[in-house]
Scaffold this motif. Structure first.
Motif, PDB file in Angstrom:
ATOM      1  N   LEU A  54       2.906   7.426   2.545  1.00 51.25           N
ATOM      2  CA  LEU A  54       2.947   8.710   1.858  1.00 51.25           C
ATOM      3  C   LEU A  54       3.461   9.824   2.756  1.00 51.25           C
ATOM      4  N   ASP A  55       3.789   9.467   4.001  1.00 47.83           N
ATOM      5  CA  ASP A  55       4.280  10.433   4.963  1.00 47.83           C
ATOM      6  C   ASP A  55       3.288  11.588   5.139  1.00 47.83           C
ATOM      7  N   VAL A  56       2.012  11.238   5.297  1.00 45.74           N
ATOM      8  CA  VAL A  56       0.989  12.246   5.587  1.00 45.74           C
ATOM      9  C   VAL A  56       0.328  11.867   6.911  1.00 45.74           C
ATOM     10  N   THR A  68       0.209  -0.002  -3.855  1.00 37.34           N
ATOM     11  CA  THR A  68      -0.092  -1.043  -2.872  1.00 37.34           C
ATOM     12  C   THR A  68      -1.263  -1.889  -3.331  1.00 37.34           C
ATOM     13  N   ARG A  69      -1.161  -3.186  -3.094  1.00 33.51           N
ATOM     14  CA  ARG A  69      -2.262  -4.081  -3.458  1.00 33.51           C
ATOM     15  C   ARG A  69      -2.374  -5.205  -2.439  1.00 33.51           C
ATOM     16  N   HIS A  70      -3.590  -5.725  -2.344  1.00 32.23           N
ATOM     17  CA  HIS A  70      -3.835  -6.867  -1.476  1.00 32.23           C
ATOM     18  C   HIS A  70      -3.935  -8.108  -2.356  1.00 32.23           C
ATOM     19  N   VAL A  71      -3.222  -9.163  -2.000  1.00 30.37           N
ATOM     20  CA  VAL A  71      -3.322 -10.395  -2.794  1.00 30.37           C
ATOM     21  C   VAL A  71      -3.640 -11.570  -1.877  1.00 30.37           C
ATOM     22  N   GLN A  72      -4.419 -12.499  -2.388  1.00 31.12           N
ATOM     23  CA  GLN A  72      -4.679 -13.713  -1.615  1.00 31.12           C
ATOM     24  C   GLN A  72      -4.994 -14.856  -2.561  1.00 31.12           C
ATOM     25  N   VAL A  73      -4.836 -16.073  -2.073  1.00 36.18           N
ATOM     26  CA  VAL A  73      -5.127 -17.227  -2.917  1.00 36.18           C
ATOM     27  C   VAL A  73      -6.631 -17.303  -3.129  1.00 36.18           C
ATOM     28  N   ALA A  86      -4.870  -0.159   5.307  1.00 37.86           N
ATOM     29  CA  ALA A  86      -5.333   0.542   6.504  1.00 37.86           C
ATOM     30  C   ALA A  86      -4.854   1.983   6.438  1.00 37.86           C
ATOM     31  N   ALA A  87      -5.658   2.908   6.990  1.00 33.72           N
ATOM     32  CA  ALA A  87      -5.338   4.335   6.914  1.00 33.72           C
ATOM     33  C   ALA A  87      -3.945   4.612   7.477  1.00 33.72           C
ATOM     34  N   ARG A  88      -3.596   3.933   8.553  1.00 31.92           N
ATOM     35  CA  ARG A  88      -2.295   4.152   9.183  1.00 31.92           C
ATOM     36  C   ARG A  88      -1.149   3.756   8.240  1.00 31.92           C
ATOM     37  N   GLU A  89      -1.345   2.614   7.551  1.00 34.25           N
ATOM     38  CA  GLU A  89      -0.314   2.147   6.615  1.00 34.25           C
ATOM     39  C   GLU A  89      -0.127   3.133   5.468  1.00 34.25           C
ATOM     40  N   HIS A  92      -5.050  11.277   9.835  1.00 31.54           N
ATOM     41  CA  HIS A  92      -6.387  11.887   9.736  1.00 31.54           C
ATOM     42  C   HIS A  92      -6.668  12.364   8.308  1.00 31.54           C
ATOM     43  N   THR A  93      -5.612  12.719   7.584  1.00 22.57           N
ATOM     44  CA  THR A  93      -5.779  13.097   6.176  1.00 22.57           C
ATOM     45  C   THR A  93      -6.313  11.914   5.378  1.00 22.57           C
ATOM     46  N   VAL A  94      -5.717  10.734   5.624  1.00 19.56           N
ATOM     47  CA  VAL A  94      -6.162   9.536   4.906  1.00 19.56           C
ATOM     48  C   VAL A  94      -7.584   9.176   5.319  1.00 19.56           C
TER      49      VAL A  94
END
Lengths: 116, 327
Positions: free
Chosen positions: A46-48, B175-180, A38-41, A51-53
């Motif tokens: 990255l501490d940005v 970062t990565r998404h993983v699922q069964v 998610a953009a927020r994550e 809205h940049t993402v």
């Protein structure tokens, strides 16, 4: 997905993000249907600014690399093509440009001109 | 006898024999049983529902067969190995426990009704319940000790942890998404539903109503818990390592200050971690396991570790090592 940004660089942060994600879709390390954070994550990681993402995700959607879906977030687009041939061609063009002592900027300008 | 053979005898054949013994006891008592038979007992211990004995037979036979098939699959990866994983040993010991519980309960409910003209005047089930629980605990414990001792399998040989070159002001994330796999999700949900229905029928038939209600509530919690462990996001950034389930919790975090080292490894779901989801492989070794294969192992400074099955784990490990070194 591996991304790194440098706030000190002349390249805007959103463009650094776009370049990083695009390169990984093209070289296949991000595959079709893979979910991006998610953009927020990603912004927190990255501490940005978020809205940049979001802006980089939108650019990548416009370029056809990502699908943005409400509720599901950003997903690598299903219409992603096979870029293997293009990658080989780019390697050849870059090698040839180096031989001719062309800078990256000069080569980019030539390619841009060829598009017009 | 090899560890595999011993595990099959105790985890697969013993439960089948217990089910068979219960069925024999039930058949033998058939001619002396009242008709209709008490099949359910209220909270006071007095019978409150009556019917024919077919349901009891089906329950014991089906449970015995289904459990043994499941245990057989669980024991399979043991072939050629000396030690079961903790989880394998536990699952295999649960067979004799569960079949004793159900077998004694059902056979006992038949035996106490022998020679009674009217089931309504039949005795309380409480002594049978207590006997079943005690016998199940004893047999379960015996099975646990009779099974080959578990050991955490040695992980793959350590290689020098790699690191990335990070510029001073550079900020990076992996970062990565993983699922069964979908097939695995379907199988897991199917097992849960079968266990829910089978166990539910057993409780409804033989146990007081509150036990049935407790079972359903517990099961709802288990189902939510299992679904929560099928899909994860794994992230390495300035804050350290985070593996977070799709619901936000459960999660595993390792702040940069607590990172000893990270590396890409090859993990075996059944062999090392005894299954899928959140796993404990003994001695502080935790796993978030959605498949076998490439995995990121993060060692904490206190000696414990978290292993998450994820592709391109080497990149994540290298970044975590670099960030930890820089911090």
């Amino acid at each position: 997905m591996y991304l790194s940004v440098d706030a000190g660089s002349a390249t805007p942060l959103f463009e650094q993000l776009v370049a990083g994600i695009r390169a990984q879709v093209i070289d296949g390390s991000l595959s079709q249907g893979e979910r991006l954070p998610a953009a927020r994550e990603l912004a927190e990681s990255l501490d940005v600014n978020v809205h940049t993402v979001l802006r980089s995700y939108q650019v990548l959607r416009d370029e056809g690399f990502l699908d943005l879906r409400r509720g599901r977030g950003a997903v690598v687009a299903s219409r992603v093509r096979d870029y293997a041939q293009l990658e080989r061609d780019i390697d050849r063009v870059v090698a040839e440009a180096r031989k001719l002592d062309l800078t990256a900027n000069a080569l980019t300008a030539l390619i841009r001109k060829a598009y017009e | 006898m090899t560890a595999h053979a011993r595990s099959v005898v105790i985890g697969v054949i013993v439960p089948l024999l217990i089910a068979l013994a219960a069925l024999v006891a039930m058949v033998v008592s058939l001619p002396q049983l009242p008709s209709p038979l008490a099949v359910h007992w209220g909270p006071s211990g007095a019978p409150d529902r009556f019917g024919d004995p077919v349901g009891g037979f089906i329950l014991v036979a089906l449970f015995g067969l289904a459990w043994s098939a499941f245990a057989f699959v669980i024991a399979r990866p043991l072939a050629g190995h000396e030690y079961p994983a903790f989880n394998q040993r536990l699952v295999l010991a649960i067979g004799p426990f569960m079949l004793t519980l159900i077998g004694v309960l059902l056979a006992g409910s038949f035996l106490i009704q022998r020679g009674i003209p009217d089931a309504r005047t039949g005795p309380s089930l409480t002594p049978v319940l207590i006997t079943a629980a005690v016998a199940a605990l004893v047999l379960g414990a015996a099975a646990w000790f009779a099974l080959p001792k578990h050991a955490a399998p040695a992980g793959p040989a350590a290689t020098a942890p790699e690191a990335l070159d990070l510029a001073a002001g550079e900020r990076a994330v992996w970062t990565r998404h993983v699922q069964v796999s979908q097939l695995m999700s379907v199988v897991l949900v199917a097992i849960l539903v079968v266990a829910l229905v089978g166990g539910g029928i057993a409780m409804w038939l033989a146990a007081p109503t509150w036990v049935f209600v407790l079972w359903v509530v517990l099961y709802a919690v288990i189902i939510v818990g299992v679904i929560g462990t099928l899909s994860w996001r794994v992230t390495v950034d300035e804050r350290g390592f985070l593996a977070r389930s799709v619901f936000g919790y459960p999660r595993f975090t390792v702040p940069l200050a607590e990172v000893d080292s990270a590396r890409g490894v090859s993990a075996s779901a059944l062999r090392e971690f005894g299954g899928y989801g959140i796993r404990w492989a003994g001695t502080g070794r935790w796993g978030v396991i959605t498949r076998s294969g490439e995995a990121l192992e993060v060692k904490r400074t206190n000696g414990s570790s978290v292993t998450v099955t994820v592709s391109q784990a080497a990149t994540g490990a290298a970044l975590l090592n670099s960030l930890a070194r820089r911090a």
